[in-house]
Design a protein around this motif. Structure first.
Motif, short mmCIF file in Angstrom:
data_model
loop_
_atom_site.label_atom_id
_atom_site.label_comp_id
_atom_site.label_asym_id
_atom_site.label_seq_id
_atom_site.Cartn_x
_atom_site.Cartn_y
_atom_site.Cartn_z
N GLU A 95 0.83 -1.20 0.00
CA GLU A 95 0.00 0.00 0.00
C GLU A 95 0.86 1.25 0.00
O GLU A 95 2.07 1.19 0.20
CB GLU A 95 -0.91 -0.01 1.23
CG GLU A 95 -2.01 -1.01 1.13
CD GLU A 95 -2.67 -1.23 2.48
OE1 GLU A 95 -3.80 -0.81 2.65
OE2 GLU A 95 -2.03 -1.83 3.36
N ASN A 137 -10.57 -7.31 8.68
CA ASN A 137 -10.68 -6.74 10.01
C ASN A 137 -11.95 -5.92 10.20
O ASN A 137 -12.23 -5.02 9.43
CB ASN A 137 -9.47 -5.82 10.20
CG ASN A 137 -9.33 -5.42 11.63
OD1 ASN A 137 -10.24 -5.66 12.42
ND2 ASN A 137 -8.22 -4.82 11.95
N ASN A 177 -12.45 -3.93 12.55
CA ASN A 177 -12.11 -2.64 13.13
C ASN A 177 -11.55 -1.72 12.06
O ASN A 177 -10.36 -1.68 11.80
CB ASN A 177 -11.09 -2.83 14.25
CG ASN A 177 -10.91 -1.58 15.05
OD1 ASN A 177 -11.52 -0.55 14.73
ND2 ASN A 177 -10.09 -1.64 16.06
N GLU A 178 -12.46 -1.01 11.47
CA GLU A 178 -12.12 -0.26 10.25
C GLU A 178 -11.12 0.85 10.47
O GLU A 178 -10.35 1.19 9.59
CB GLU A 178 -13.41 0.33 9.68
CG GLU A 178 -13.20 1.07 8.41
CD GLU A 178 -13.86 0.35 7.28
OE1 GLU A 178 -13.74 0.86 6.18
OE2 GLU A 178 -14.48 -0.69 7.51
N SER A 179 -11.10 1.40 11.67
CA SER A 179 -10.25 2.58 11.88
C SER A 179 -8.78 2.23 11.71
O SER A 179 -7.95 3.08 11.48
CB SER A 179 -10.47 3.13 13.28
OG SER A 179 -9.93 2.24 14.22
N TRP A 234 -7.61 0.59 9.28
CA TRP A 234 -7.26 0.55 7.88
C TRP A 234 -6.68 1.87 7.43
O TRP A 234 -7.26 2.91 7.63
CB TRP A 234 -8.48 0.24 7.03
CG TRP A 234 -8.85 -1.19 7.15
CD1 TRP A 234 -9.67 -1.74 8.08
CD2 TRP A 234 -8.40 -2.25 6.34
NE1 TRP A 234 -9.74 -3.09 7.90
CE2 TRP A 234 -8.97 -3.42 6.84
CE3 TRP A 234 -7.54 -2.32 5.24
CZ2 TRP A 234 -8.72 -4.66 6.27
CZ3 TRP A 234 -7.30 -3.55 4.68
CH2 TRP A 234 -7.90 -4.71 5.20
N GLY A 235 -5.54 1.77 6.82
CA GLY A 235 -4.99 2.96 6.18
C GLY A 235 -4.40 3.96 7.15
O GLY A 235 -3.83 4.93 6.74
N VAL A 236 -4.55 3.75 8.45
CA VAL A 236 -3.94 4.69 9.37
C VAL A 236 -2.75 4.00 10.02
O VAL A 236 -2.90 3.14 10.86
CB VAL A 236 -4.94 5.12 10.47
CG1 VAL A 236 -4.35 6.24 11.30
CG2 VAL A 236 -6.23 5.57 9.84
N ARG A 249 -4.44 -5.51 11.99
CA ARG A 249 -5.36 -5.63 10.87
C ARG A 249 -5.57 -7.08 10.46
O ARG A 249 -6.30 -7.36 9.52
CB ARG A 249 -4.79 -4.88 9.66
CG ARG A 249 -4.85 -3.39 9.78
CD ARG A 249 -4.07 -2.74 8.66
NE ARG A 249 -4.75 -2.83 7.38
CZ ARG A 249 -4.22 -2.39 6.25
NH1 ARG A 249 -3.04 -1.85 6.23
NH2 ARG A 249 -4.88 -2.48 5.13
#
Lengths: 367, 338
Positions: B55, B278, B280-282, B284-286, B301
């Motif tokens: 990513e 996952n 727990n979406e928060s 993702w990407g952070v 994740r």
């Protein structure tokens, strides 16, 4: 339920005058689209095919100095029919010669004022838009919650701050932002690209628009985030049921989300119809351009066998010097001897080849 | 496949960035570093393509730049053609520089907007070799033929070219100096699918003709799988899985690879892995580079970590997973490979 389309674009032409070339760049050249209530219409095409300019024209955002726009954009909401391009001829005049526009006369400042007057109460309220780059589209100095609240107070009947805040939180929750109460006070740069896109979607939906225009909502995001945004948009389609004009160059995204699709090339719609029929490679008759576009995506088999990709030779058409005949002629592989002369010298009409499926190609003319 | 000699070897490469701490960190005395590339080892053989996926912000481009000595490495070794180039000075490195080239991601930033295409190619030729004008012209037309670019484009400025043509000029420029190893940083990401296919075909043709080796950086998984012989998957500065392209794509062993591949919209049918994603979406990407979670970096994740009831082996710093061999050509950094 009203019958007839909510948004009807008829013969939209958006040109830009290029001073260096002393000619018009015909970015959108006679596009007609209709959007029914609750459906998602996808527009696919390569860069430079006029997808985004179509969207910007609908939003009344093409008013920059060299822009010229003609046609009809009908918007029907709550039983009120509006033409977003009404009286445009008073300000912009195109002289045509041989069906090609040759001269233009316009009154820019008055046109600008006129557009603002017509679009007031439409832009953001009836039609809202999700832009390609979420981070740039938001105010970096204001928290995302405040920006949504602002949009709500401006565009809906809610004019109480507290209520608007609750409403904003409702929408943040709706687009699946984790702990919306915390995120409410975040500034855009504190959020990741995917989250920013969610906030953009929340903001666009918060004014409860009749039409949502999503311009490349997944471009520039990582593959994992992309698929999350696509599934979010898919869910919102069934829960909120907003009528959407979805623009993307990603065929997979369009195929997943849209009911109908229009394939654009060089400012014209080359093919339109049910997206399942058009975008499933090799199963139905399609325009040679669509077929070539689908063929250039690596398939599982090609990857396995490491075979060559079927590229479309040549480059995307230059919309300044348009050819006389079919726009795709120079790159087309399916030109046969019988139709060659027609392809070269005469532009085909958009013609229905099966139910709701229209193609602009001489291959499908039987005479 | 015929085995060739190794052209590039990277051993335990590290690249740490120091963020600007400001006045406060000077007082606290805390040294915060961002491990953009953390202990990465791989090798690329001649005529081979290695794909690097991951990513945004996982360190793909940093690897590419460090390998080419465009940015100094913090630690580790870079060996090109049996020469350790890690600590070569600029003057010592110059003769090798022409063999190691890069195709840059940003089409517009890579070409000088005030130079005509001919001048751009000429400049590249001039830097490394002294040629007469006639020779120069011959070489330029040779290059144009190689990348299928029309001769009429030579007098154009970069902004007059389309994306595909600009990309071709970029490729021609790397070939002009006689590159043997090319780092291609997202060469197709800004292009349309039809043009992307042209560029991918071109890169493969050139590889055959000129025996080039590529380090192909991209987040387009399908293209990577297509063009690469082997693939390395990166997550937060570390390689989490490495192996032959077909194996990585069709039988991934690391949960992250599985999640990455299943995220292709086309392969949506692969619901099993998708649903295991996952909740727990928060997360993702952070990413918090400054404080990587202890132990396995992917654990927060990881669907396997959550499915197994959060085993401590995954988060304990003492047992953080190492890249280990599953078989001769497949390595994975996970305690519970799929």
């Amino acid at each position: 339920m009203t019958t007839g389309p909510i948004l009807k674009i008829e013969d939209l032409r958006t040109y830009f005058y290029s001073r260096s070339k002393q000619a018009f760049n015909r970015a959108v050249d006679g596009v007609s689209l209709a959007l029914k209530k609750g459906e998602t219409l996808g527009i696919v095409g390569e860069s430079g095919s006029g997808k985004s300019v179509t969207a910007l024209s609908v939003m009344g955002l093409v008013t920059a100095e060299p822009g010229i726009i003609t046609g009809n954009i009908g918007l029907k909401t709550n039983g009120v029919q509006k033409n977003l391009l009404q009286d445009i001829d008073d300000y912009v005049k195109l002289t045509r010669d041989n069906a090609r526009s040759v001269a233009v006369a316009k009154d820019n400042p008055r046109w600008q004022r006129h557009v603002d007057k017509v679009m007031r109460g439409v832009r953001g309220k009836e039609i809202s838009m999700i832009f390609q780059n979420p981070k740039v589209s938001m105010n970096p100095f204001s928290s995302v919650g405040r920006q949504i609240r602002e949009a709500i107070m401006l565009n809906t009947s809610i004019n109480n701050r507290k209520e608007a805040r609750e409403r904003a939180l409702y929408w943040l929750e709706h687009v699946k932002i984790d702990s919306p109460r915390l995120r409410y006070d975040n500034n855009p740069y504190g959020l990741s690209g995917g989250m920013c896109q969610r906030v953009m979607i929340a903001m666009a939906l918060s004014s409860e628009p009749s039409v949502l225009i999503a311009d490349e909502p997944t471009t520039g995001l990582d593959a994992t985030i992309q698929s999350k945004i696509v599934s979010l948009l898919g869910e919102l389609k069934s829960t909120v049921g907003v009528t959407t004009l979805l623009i993307s160059h990603d065929i997979d995204v369009i195929k997943t989300l849209s009911d109908r699709v229009a394939v654009m090339y060089g400012g014209k719609v080359l093919e339109s119809g049910p997206s399942k029929e058009i975008l499933s490679a090799g199963q139905h008759e399609t325009h040679p351009y669509t077929a070539a576009l689908l063929a250039s995506i690596p398939t599982a088999r090609q990857i396995r066998e490491k075979s060559y990709l079927q590229a479309i030779k040549g480059d995307v058409i230059d919309t300044v010097n348009l050819p006389q005949g079919c726009r795709f002629y120079a790159r087309c592989r399916q030109v046969t001897k019988q139709i060659k002369m027609q392809c070269k010298h005469q532009e085909p009409e958009l013609r229905e080849i099966s139910h709701n499926h229209k193609v602009r190609c001489w291959l499908y003319f039987d005479e | 496949m015929k085995m060739n000699t190794t052209i590039l070897e990277v051993q335990n490469l590290k690249k740490y960035y120091k963020p600007h701490g400001g006045i406060f960190s000077a007082f606290t005395g805390k040294e915060n570093v961002i491990p953009a590339v953390d202990d990465v080892s791989f090798y690329i053989k001649e005529k081979e393509t290695m794909g690097l996926v991951g990513e945004t912000g996982c360190g793909k481009t940093t690897i590419g730049r460090t390998v080419l000595k465009l940015t100094p490495a913090t630690a580790g070794k870079i060996i090109f053609d049996n020469t350790d180039i890690t600590h070569l000075s600029a003057a010592q490195f110059r003769p090798l520089r022409k063999q190691l080239q890069m195709i840059f991601q940003d089409l517009d930033a890579a070409l000088n907007p005030k130079m005509r295409i001919k001048a751009i190619l000429k400049e590249a030729l001039k830097v490394h070799r002294r040629l007469s004008d006639a020779e120069m012209d011959r070489r330029i037309s040779e290059l144009l033929e190689m990348v299928n670019l029309k001769k009429s484009k030579l007098s154009n400025f970069p902004n007059e070219l389309s994306g595909g043509e600009k990309r071709r000029v970029g490729i021609a420029r790397t070939l002009a100096v006689g590159a043997r190893f090319i780092v291609a940083d997202e060469p197709t990401s800004a292009l349309d699918v039809s043009i992307q296919a042209q560029v991918v075909n071109l890169l493969r043709d050139l590889q055959k003709e000129l025996s080039l080796s590529y380090l192909f950086i991209s987040y387009d998984l399908r293209v990577v799988e297509l063009i690469s012989h082997k693939v390395a998957v990166m997550y937060l500065g570390q390689i989490v899985e490495m192996g032959m392209a077909g194996r990585i794509a069709n039988a991934p062993r690391h949960p992250y690879t599985a999640v990455l591949w299943s995220s292709l919209v086309e392969k949506k049918s692969n619901e099993s892995i998708k649903n295991a994603g996952n909740p727990n979406e928060s997360q993702w990407g952070v990413f918090d580079f400054e404080r990587p979670s202890t132990g396995c970096r992917f654990a927060p994740r990881c669907p396997v970590y959550h499915a197994n009831g959060h085993p401590t082996i995954c988060t304990d710093p003492a047992t953080s997973p190492q890249l280990r061999k599953l078989d001769a050509a497949h390595q994975v950094r996970c305690h519970f490979p799929l």
